[in-house]
Motif scaffolding. Structure first.
Motif, PDB file in Angstrom:
ATOM      1  N   SER A   1       0.797  -1.224   0.000  1.00 16.15           N
ATOM      2  CA  SER A   1       0.000   0.000   0.000  1.00 16.15           C
ATOM      3  C   SER A   1       0.830   1.274   0.000  1.00 16.15           C
ATOM      4  N   THR A   2       2.151   1.127   0.099  1.00 13.08           N
ATOM      5  CA  THR A   2       2.995   2.324   0.124  1.00 13.08           C
ATOM      6  C   THR A   2       3.945   2.337  -1.071  1.00 13.08           C
ATOM      7  N   VAL A   3       5.071   1.628  -0.968  1.00 13.80           N
ATOM      8  CA  VAL A   3       6.084   1.753  -2.016  1.00 13.80           C
ATOM      9  C   VAL A   3       6.004   0.678  -3.098  1.00 13.80           C
ATOM     10  N   GLY A   4       5.229  -0.391  -2.888  1.00 13.55           N
ATOM     11  CA  GLY A   4       4.954  -1.331  -3.964  1.00 13.55           C
ATOM     12  C   GLY A   4       6.026  -2.349  -4.269  1.00 13.55           C
ATOM     13  N   VAL A   5       6.778  -2.817  -3.266  1.00 14.04           N
ATOM     14  CA  VAL A   5       7.790  -3.853  -3.518  1.00 14.04           C
ATOM     15  C   VAL A   5       7.614  -5.036  -2.556  1.00 14.04           C
ATOM     16  N   ALA A   6       6.384  -5.409  -2.292  1.00 12.68           N
ATOM     17  CA  ALA A   6       6.091  -6.413  -1.265  1.00 12.68           C
ATOM     18  C   ALA A   6       6.737  -7.765  -1.542  1.00 12.68           C
ATOM     19  N   SER A   7       6.689  -8.226  -2.785  1.00 14.28           N
ATOM     20  CA  SER A   7       7.182  -9.569  -3.101  1.00 14.28           C
ATOM     21  C   SER A   7       8.681  -9.712  -2.887  1.00 14.28           C
ATOM     22  N   LEU A   8       9.402  -8.605  -2.921  1.00 13.76           N
ATOM     23  CA  LEU A   8      10.839  -8.673  -2.694  1.00 13.76           C
ATOM     24  C   LEU A   8      11.163  -8.942  -1.224  1.00 13.76           C
ATOM     25  N   VAL A   9      10.152  -8.842  -0.356  1.00 23.02           N
ATOM     26  CA  VAL A   9      10.311  -9.212   1.044  1.00 23.02           C
ATOM     27  C   VAL A   9       9.769 -10.619   1.284  1.00 23.02           C
ATOM     28  N   SER A  10       8.559 -10.867   0.811  1.00 24.23           N
ATOM     29  CA  SER A  10       7.884 -12.127   1.135  1.00 24.23           C
ATOM     30  C   SER A  10       8.429 -13.321   0.357  1.00 24.23           C
ATOM     31  N   PHE A  11       8.720 -13.149  -0.923  1.00 21.63           N
ATOM     32  CA  PHE A  11       9.192 -14.274  -1.732  1.00 21.63           C
ATOM     33  C   PHE A  11      10.503 -14.865  -1.206  1.00 21.63           C
ATOM     34  N   PRO A  12      11.542 -14.050  -0.923  1.00 17.56           N
ATOM     35  CA  PRO A  12      12.777 -14.642  -0.397  1.00 17.56           C
ATOM     36  C   PRO A  12      12.587 -15.366   0.937  1.00 17.56           C
ATOM     37  N   VAL A  13      11.684 -14.880   1.786  1.00 21.82           N
ATOM     38  CA  VAL A  13      11.447 -15.543   3.070  1.00 21.82           C
ATOM     39  C   VAL A  13      10.875 -16.938   2.843  1.00 21.82           C
ATOM     40  N   LEU A  14       9.927 -17.061   1.922  1.00 17.91           N
ATOM     41  CA  LEU A  14       9.339 -18.379   1.640  1.00 17.91           C
ATOM     42  C   LEU A  14      10.393 -19.339   1.098  1.00 17.91           C
ATOM     43  N   VAL A  15      11.244 -18.845   0.220  1.00 20.80           N
ATOM     44  CA  VAL A  15      12.306 -19.699  -0.328  1.00 20.80           C
ATOM     45  C   VAL A  15      13.290 -20.092   0.767  1.00 20.80           C
ATOM     46  N   ALA A  16      13.632 -19.149   1.649  1.00 19.35           N
ATOM     47  CA  ALA A  16      14.570 -19.434   2.738  1.00 19.35           C
ATOM     48  C   ALA A  16      14.030 -20.485   3.692  1.00 19.35           C
ATOM     49  N   LEU A  17      12.717 -20.597   3.783  1.00 22.10           N
ATOM     50  CA  LEU A  17      12.097 -21.595   4.662  1.00 22.10           C
ATOM     51  C   LEU A  17      11.961 -22.964   3.988  1.00 22.10           C
ATOM     52  N   GLY A  18      12.527 -23.094   2.791  1.00 23.75           N
ATOM     53  CA  GLY A  18      12.576 -24.391   2.136  1.00 23.75           C
ATOM     54  C   GLY A  18      11.500 -24.666   1.111  1.00 23.75           C
ATOM     55  N   ILE A  19      10.699 -23.678   0.775  1.00 26.69           N
ATOM     56  CA  ILE A  19       9.660 -23.863  -0.244  1.00 26.69           C
ATOM     57  C   ILE A  19      10.293 -23.691  -1.622  1.00 26.69           C
ATOM     58  N   PRO A  20      10.083 -24.616  -2.563  1.00 24.33           N
ATOM     59  CA  PRO A  20      10.665 -24.488  -3.898  1.00 24.33           C
ATOM     60  C   PRO A  20      10.269 -23.155  -4.554  1.00 24.33           C
ATOM     61  N   PRO A  21      11.174 -22.549  -5.336  1.00 25.21           N
ATOM     62  CA  PRO A  21      10.931 -21.207  -5.875  1.00 25.21           C
ATOM     63  C   PRO A  21       9.623 -21.025  -6.631  1.00 25.21           C
ATOM     64  N   VAL A  22       9.285 -21.952  -7.541  1.00 26.46           N
ATOM     65  CA  VAL A  22       8.055 -21.790  -8.315  1.00 26.46           C
ATOM     66  C   VAL A  22       6.832 -21.919  -7.413  1.00 26.46           C
ATOM     67  N   VAL A  23       6.879 -22.858  -6.468  1.00 28.00           N
ATOM     68  CA  VAL A  23       5.783 -23.006  -5.505  1.00 28.00           C
ATOM     69  C   VAL A  23       5.697 -21.763  -4.624  1.00 28.00           C
ATOM     70  N   ALA A  24       6.849 -21.249  -4.200  1.00 31.29           N
ATOM     71  CA  ALA A  24       6.881 -20.045  -3.364  1.00 31.29           C
ATOM     72  C   ALA A  24       6.324 -18.848  -4.113  1.00 31.29           C
ATOM     73  N   ASN A  25       6.655 -18.735  -5.398  1.00 37.19           N
ATOM     74  CA  ASN A  25       6.180 -17.606  -6.198  1.00 37.19           C
ATOM     75  C   ASN A  25       4.662 -17.633  -6.320  1.00 37.19           C
ATOM     76  N   ALA A  26       4.122 -18.795  -6.691  1.00 35.66           N
ATOM     77  CA  ALA A  26       2.670 -18.916  -6.837  1.00 35.66           C
ATOM     78  C   ALA A  26       1.964 -18.738  -5.485  1.00 35.66           C
ATOM     79  N   SER A  27       2.518 -19.327  -4.425  1.00 33.92           N
ATOM     80  CA  SER A  27       1.913 -19.201  -3.091  1.00 33.92           C
ATOM     81  C   SER A  27       1.974 -17.758  -2.609  1.00 33.92           C
ATOM     82  N   ASN A  28       3.059 -17.076  -2.914  1.00 34.08           N
ATOM     83  CA  ASN A  28       3.208 -15.672  -2.541  1.00 34.08           C
ATOM     84  C   ASN A  28       2.141 -14.808  -3.220  1.00 34.08           C
TER      85      ASN A  28
END
Length: 252
Positions: A21-48
């Motif tokens: 709702s402010t600067v518009g770069v949310a996925s650059l925070v949430s996507f890497p966290v999901l990957v770091a927790l062991g979720i495969p990148p494509v699954v993490a991207n779609a889930s994100n």
């Protein structure tokens, strides 16, 4: 996942909602966290994408006053981004991972710098047509085209798509930055909803991560709308530019 990891995803969703709702770069925070927790990148991207739908919903509700000011533009933004995101979702599922990795950081960098320079660019464009004093309050074909292309990117990956949409709408329309920010938040929501519906049927998803992200992001999105509304336009523009530069450098 452990309880601490669950809390980490909820916290990530809260921060991602604020950024939506402010600067518009949310996925650059949430996507890497999901990957770091062991979720495969494509699954993490779609889930994100699915998990951040509530962020856009909360933000759009928070910005409902701004969205009512320009109902025609609001509907144009929803339709163009929704249609574009269909193509982006198909690309994500059809193309090998990393196809756009080399170009996306430069695209984000270019668009965030465009957001920063938008007041001077708009002033120069108006000086080229001094007879045209009517403010631009409707989407031109070229603005609609670029909004649709941004929707494609939003459906494909989406990191920095909010920054891109602010650049497109800021150059194509003569609107206050708070209204542009509201439209950008709605654009992110439209792209995520359509792409998310496609992913629900054809993609592998981590529903635990989706639920945790959604719980945090809806609160963050709504709160972020109130923050974005009161930020001075110059400060908001500076924050968008800084966020875009950090995002581009991180991706490079």
């Amino acid at each position: 996942m452990t309880g601490l990891e669950h809390l980490a995803i909820v916290g990530t969703g809260l921060v991602a909602g604020l950024l939506t709702s402010t600067v518009g770069v949310a996925s650059l925070v949430s996507f890497p966290v999901l990957v770091a927790l062991g979720i495969p990148p494509v699954v993490a991207n779609a889930s994100n994408t699915v998990g951040l739908i509530p962020a856009g919903l909360g933000g759009s509700l928070g910005y409902r006053r701004e969205l009512r000011e320009q109902p025609q533009v609001t509907w144009y933004v929803v339709l163009t981004c929704a249609i574009g995101s269909i193509g982006g979702a198909v690309l994500l599922l059809a193309l090998p991972p990393g196809v756009f990795e080399s170009i996306v950081p430069w695209l984000i960098l270019f668009t965030c710098l465009t957001v920063g320079a938008q007041p001077w660019i708009s002033k120069w464009l108006r000086s080229r047509k001094p007879h045209d004093i009517e403010p631009r309050l409707t989407m031109s074909p070229i603005t609609t085209l670029f909004a649709g292309v941004t929707g494609v990117y939003g459906g494909y990956f989406g990191a920095g798509s909010g920054v891109m949409m602010m650049a497109v709408l800021g150059l194509g329309l003569d609107l206050e930055l708070r209204v542009v920010n509201a439209l950008k938040t709605l654009a992110v929501l439209a792209a995520n909803v359509v792409a998310g519906l496609i992913f629900l049927f054809v993609a592998d998803l981590d529903f635990t991560a989706i639920g945790l992200l959604a719980a945090g992001s809806i609160v963050g999105g709504y709160a972020g709308a109130h923050v974005g509304r009161v930020l001075p336009p110059t400060l908001l523009r500076i924050l968008v530019v800084l966020a875009g530069i950090i995002a581009a450098v991180a991706m490079l």
